[in-house]
Design an enzyme around this catalytic site. Structure first.
Site, short mmCIF file in Angstrom:
data_model
loop_
_atom_site.label_atom_id
_atom_site.label_comp_id
_atom_site.label_asym_id
_atom_site.label_seq_id
_atom_site.Cartn_x
_atom_site.Cartn_y
_atom_site.Cartn_z
N GLY B 332 -34.66 35.05 38.23
CA GLY B 332 -33.71 35.89 37.53
C GLY B 332 -32.51 36.16 38.41
CB SER B 333 -29.81 38.65 38.11
OG SER B 333 -29.55 38.29 36.78
#
Lengths: 379, 664
Positions: B332-333
């Site tokens: 993810g980020s």
């Protein structure tokens, strides 16, 4: 010569002590008695250790010794003529008892050696250890020696029938000893070597033929019997443990009550048939050789006494009793040390047990009677 | 006449008898000599052999198991200790009939039918004279039940043996591991002689990784046995020569774990599935390692039943899976700070250049729409804000600009796609996808092509990219230490039985070189921005409201389920197992990092909502004293511990391209 003998005799007369006079009166032979006593005491010491320090067992063995000593003392007083006269009757009675025992065993579908007389149990095979040589000596007493072939055939029958009955009980050890006692009478009677050789050849031939007639499993059984180490958990267990016990004892032994094989129950029947292994383990080679020397002394003295008797019956019976005693010793020690197959023969005067003790000492009592009554024969 | 003949006969026969008697004496002497010869053979020539046999007969060697080393946390709290327990053991060579004996034990309820094959196999794989445990940790009742039937089971006996006790039960089980009965597979790689008498062996975590240190050296005792194999006590010379060798206890281990932090992390996760890994970035010490759901390691030390084990193994929540080391998820980020570092180092982007973000990214030459979340920041955004507010559109573009080769070249040394080298086993390397990897991994030629869109996906840590929570904590620690890379370790000290502790030197791996100090500061400042509100609010500002320290963090949301081109992701209609995983990584205090953390909550949605508050609790637990203030030992040097904002500003001012300028 005569002079010397006289001085010898006079000196002997002078030095007769009270003990010697008593022995003479009791018709006992001092050196033989001392040899037997030493063996018995040695045996008690070993038994204390072999039994796991059970004093009760030692005391019971002392009881057996006392019974045996009483039998010896009693038989020493008996006139050899009486012994000679009762020989055939004793033999016949023994055969009859063996048949009864066999019959009871057949009906009861089990091994049977004992005759329960209520008060004590009586083993007819023990009686036969004495009755067979007596019978053989009785049979040969007036026949010219060495015995003729027909006599030999009859003697063989006289020996094989009771021995066979005992072997079938089954008691191979006692049967062997009965056979040995009878055969020794015949051998001492001068059985020609060529006849012995022929018999041996015949036995070998019979064995060879028999071997080929046996089934595979029967052969295995015989092989295991001849070489028990091939069956370490079954028949071989006894002999393996006893050779370990003896071998680990070394020259000086592990010390009294310190034999691990005996004390930790690895050695089976350590108080009875295998007690010689306990001696080997705890007292080493020295202890074992000492015992053998004592036995050899006793046998030597007994043979000497036999040569001093004055008639054929006495000589043959006394000689047979003396040599049979050594047969006992050799079969037991040979079996325990792995020289011979395992047959149940106790170590004379040392193994725990009453029957053989009484029989053995009774035999010595007869031997002493035959010797000490010799002057009476002529009169 | 007759008389004369008889006398003559008598003489002759006496001579004959005497000759025979002499012969008998000779035979007796000969046989006596034969006998003595036999005795000489046995007692002199073969004496040594028979002595050994006799010794082997009576002496049995009984192993004395060494006490297994204990485990302490960094503050000296016991995490694993020994506990005496009854156990049922069997010596195969003393059992007359193994199958009958085992059936008998089933009959009295000490074994169950379905355990039989395994117990039997285990017994048969051990040496016949070894005492093999067939049932661990018997209750007093079991022991009494066996005692009644003991005589029926020669070769089976109750032994008092040391078992293992984990006083905190499931706490940190995936780090500590557990011990269990030695299995057939274990026997393949251990020295059976050294383990004779040992019932338990480490199976996982520290218990397995430090098995050698913990096990110690078993001793032995020679005991006197009789022909039945029973131990006997005899006084006298027999016992004197018996030897005893005392066991040497295993080494104790001082773990890097901090019990309080660990507990806080476990509580924070509650009954959600997920993982928390907290490290000290300065030395790699694992302060907390949580994988939820967990299980009670005491079950295994007791001897876990087949049904109990099946329940654990078949649980859809997979409690046996160590999510911290072996759980692989899209990052993810959380990948964004690393990508920003890569871009800054390669001068691929100007940190001050603003990109217009409208929630959708178009890759030139492709009709594919790269969507961003509905909460994605809109408008003109520069790099710093793009990190703090987690702009997907910005990083789609950044990834596309950098290209996959430059991304891979930077992320690999940082730790993506490779093992961290933690001192306990079982970790997975995750996956850093590259065109080269794709050519290897797929067989069909059309699958082997690397699409530009896959590079774009890297900007959000999606696609084939996989990381473990441990990896992310480690990478976050490397960023916190501005490139210094310490290998994570659960054990920091080994204490020998004499009480001397050998502190293990932290292992420092090759540092990240070539990143300008200013670029480190830039990214760290942007990460600090994640946890606070200034000109704009970072994604995790709510979670860190009122924190007593400056935390540098990054949220992440890892997609499990790909939303269709024209659909919007709606958590309410997606099955729970397909919902997004929430990530949060952070380190604190930002100025002088003492703890780096990665929190993963499976299927929990947004990292900011689901993971960041958990991280805050763990950081608070470690950094704050009972008074709620930063512990003195964690205070950043030469600054007021409570005034973190001032400290952060000062740091930023000292650097030319600090967060201050970037945030303009």
């Amino acid at each position: 010569m005569i002079h010397e003998e006289l001085t010898d005799a006079s000196r002997a007369r002078r030095t007769l002590t009270g003990t010697a006079r008593m022995l003479l009166a009791l018709k006992l032979d001092g050196p033989l008695l001392i040899g037997l006593a030493l063996i018995a005491v040695y045996g008690l010491v070993v038994l204390y250790s072999a039994s796991g320090q059970r004093l009760g067992m030692v005391l019971r063995q002392v009881g057996h010794l006392a019974m045996g000593a009483a039998a010896m003392l009693a038989l020493a007083q008996v006139n050899p003529n009486f012994l000679r006269r009762i020989s055939p009757w004793l033999y016949a009675a023994g055969i009859a008892l063996l048949l009864i025992v066999a019959g009871i065993g057949y009906i009861g579908k089990g091994a049977q050696r004992w005759l329960d007389l209520g008060v004590f149990r009586f083993q007819p095979s023990e009686l036969m250890k004495l009755a067979v040589p007596m019978m053989c000596a009785w049979y040969l007493r007036e026949r010219p020696l060495p015995p003729s072939l027909p006599s030999l055939a009859l003697l063989a029958l006289l020996i094989v029938v009771p021995a066979g009955l005992v072997v079938m009980q089954p008691d191979l050890g006692t049967g062997t000893l009965i056979m040995a006692a009878g055969a020794l009478v015949v051998i001492l009677a001068g059985l020609q070597f060529r006849v012995m050789g022929a018999l041996a050849a015949l036995a070998a031939l019979g064995g060879w033929a028999g071997w080929h007639l046996l089934h595979g499993y029967q052969r295995d059984r015989v092989l295991t019997f001849m070489n028990p180490e091939s069956d370490p958990l079954g028949a071989g267990y006894h002999i393996i443990q006893s050779t370990i016990a003896i071998g680990s004892g070394g020259v000086f032994g592990k010390g009294w009550m310190n034999g691990s094989q005996a004390q930790l129950d690895f050695l089976p029947e350590s108080s009875t048939d295998f007690i010689y292994a306990v001696i080997g383990e705890e007292f080493g080679m020295l202890g074992q050789v000492l015992l053998i020397l004592l036995y050899v002394f006793v046998v030597g003295r007994a043979i000497y006494l036999a040569t001093q008797t004055q008639d054929t019956f006495s000589r043959l019976l006394a000689g047979s009793l003396a040599v049979t005693f050594f047969a006992y010793v050799f079969i037991n020690t040979g079996m325990v040390s792995g020289l011979l197959p395992v047959v149940g023969v106790p170590l004379p005067l040392v193994s725990y047990g009453g029957s053989s003790m009484v029989t053995l000492l009774a035999g010595f009592g007869m031997l002493m009677s035959l010797y000490s009554h010799r002057r009476l024969i002529g009169s | 006449m007759v008389q004369g003949v008889r006398i003559k006969d008598h003489w002759k026969e006496q001579r004959l008898f005497e000759r025979r008697a002499l012969l008998a004496v000779a035979v007796v002497a000969l046989l006596a000599l034969v006998l003595c010869g036999r005795l000489y053979l046995l007692q002199v020539i073969r004496h040594d052999r028979y002595s050994q046999l006799s010794q082997g007969n009576r002496v049995r060697v009984e192993p004395i198991p060494a006490a297994r080393g204990l485990m302490y946390d960094r503050n000296g709290t016991v995490l694993a200790s020994g506990q005496p327990a009854y156990q049922l053991e069997l010596v195969r060579e003393e059992v007359p009939n193994l199958d009958a004996t085992l059936q008998g034990l089933v009959a009295i309820g000490l074994l169950t039918d379905d355990e039989l094959p395994e117990v039997r196999r285990n017994i048969l794989s051990r040496r016949s004279f070894d005492s093999v445990p067939v049932r661990l940790r018997m209750s007093d009742e079991d022991a009494a039940r066996f005692a009644v039937h003991r005589f029926e089971f020669p070769g089976v006996d109750i032994k008092t043996r040391e078992s293992r006790l984990y006083p905190y039960g499931p706490l940190a089980v995936h780090a500590i591991g557990y011990v269990s009965a030695i299995s057939e597979q274990d026997l393949a790689h251990i020295d059976r002689a050294a383990y004779s008498g040992t019932a338990l062996i480490g199976k996982l975590g520290v218990e397995a990784a430090y098995e050698k240190e913990l096990h110690g050296t078993n001793g032995y005792r020679e005991i006197l046995v009789n022909a039945e194999g029973r131990s006997v006590d005899k006084l006298g010379a027999l016992t004197l020569q018996l030897k005893t060798q005392a066991p040497v206890a295993g080494d104790d281990l001082v773990l890097a774990l901090d019990l309080k932090t660990q507990e806080a992390a476990e509580q924070a996760l509650g009954d959600r599935r997920g993982a928390v890994v907290a490290l000290d970035p300065r030395n790699g010490d694992v302060l907390a390692l949580v994988s939820h759901p967990a299980f009670d390691p005491n079950l295994f030390a007791h001897g876990i039943g087949r049904a109990e084990y099946a329940a654990l193994a078949d649980d859809p929540d997979k409690p046996l899976l160590d999510r911290a080391l072996r759980g692989t998820y899209p990052s993810g980020s959380t990948i964004k700070p690393a990508l920003a570092l890569a871009a800054l180092t390669d001068h691929a982007v100007d940190p001050n250049h603003k990109v217009f973000c409208d929630g959708v990214f178009h890759l030139p030459g492709s009709r594919h729409l790269f969507r961003s979340d509905k909460d994605d920041p809109r408008g003109w955004i520069a790099l710093s804000e793009a990190i703090s507010r987690s702009s997907d559109v910005y990083f789609y573009g950044l990834a596309a600009t950098l290209g996959i080769d430059r991304i891979a070249a930077f992320l690999t040394p940082l730790g993506y796609g490779r093992l961290t080298g933690i001192d306990i086993g079982g970790e997975k390397p995750g996956l850093l996808p590259t065109p080269a990897w794709k050519r290897e991994a797929f067989s069909r030629p059309e699958d082997q092509v690397w699409f530009p869109g896959e590079t774009v996906n890297m900007g959000l840590g999606q696609g084939y990219l996989l990381v473990t929570p441990l990896q992310l904590a480690h990478i976050t620690g490397i960023i916190a230490e501005r490139g210094r890379d310490f290998r994570p370790r659960v054990v920091k000290g080994v204490r020998d039985p004499d009480g001397h502790t050998r502190w293990l030197t932290p292992i420092e791996d090759q540092p990240i070189l070539g990143v300008a100090d200013a670029d480190w500061s830039f990214v760290i400042e942007a990460m600090i921005g994640t946890t606070r509100c200034a000109q704009y609010c970072g994604t995790a500002w709510e979670a860190f409201k009122g924190a007593a320290y400056a935390a540098a963090g990054k949220t992440g949301t890892a997609q499990v389920y790909t939303v269709g081109q024209n659909a919007t992701y709606n958590a309410n209609i997606v099955p729970e197992r397909l919902r997004d995983h929430a990530w949060f990584v952070a380190f604190a205090p930002a100025e002088a990092p003492r703890i780096a953390i990665a929190v993963l909550v499976e299927n929990a949605g947004f990292g900011a909502d689901a993971a960041a508050p958990l991280a805050r609790k763990v950081l608070d637990a470690y950094l704050l004293g009972p008074d709620g203030r930063l512990k003195a030992q964690f205070a950043p040097p030469a600054s007021d511990a409570t005034d973190t904002r001032a400290a952060a500003t000062r740091t930023a001012d000292a650097r030319p391209t600090g967060a201050g300028q970037a945030a303009r």
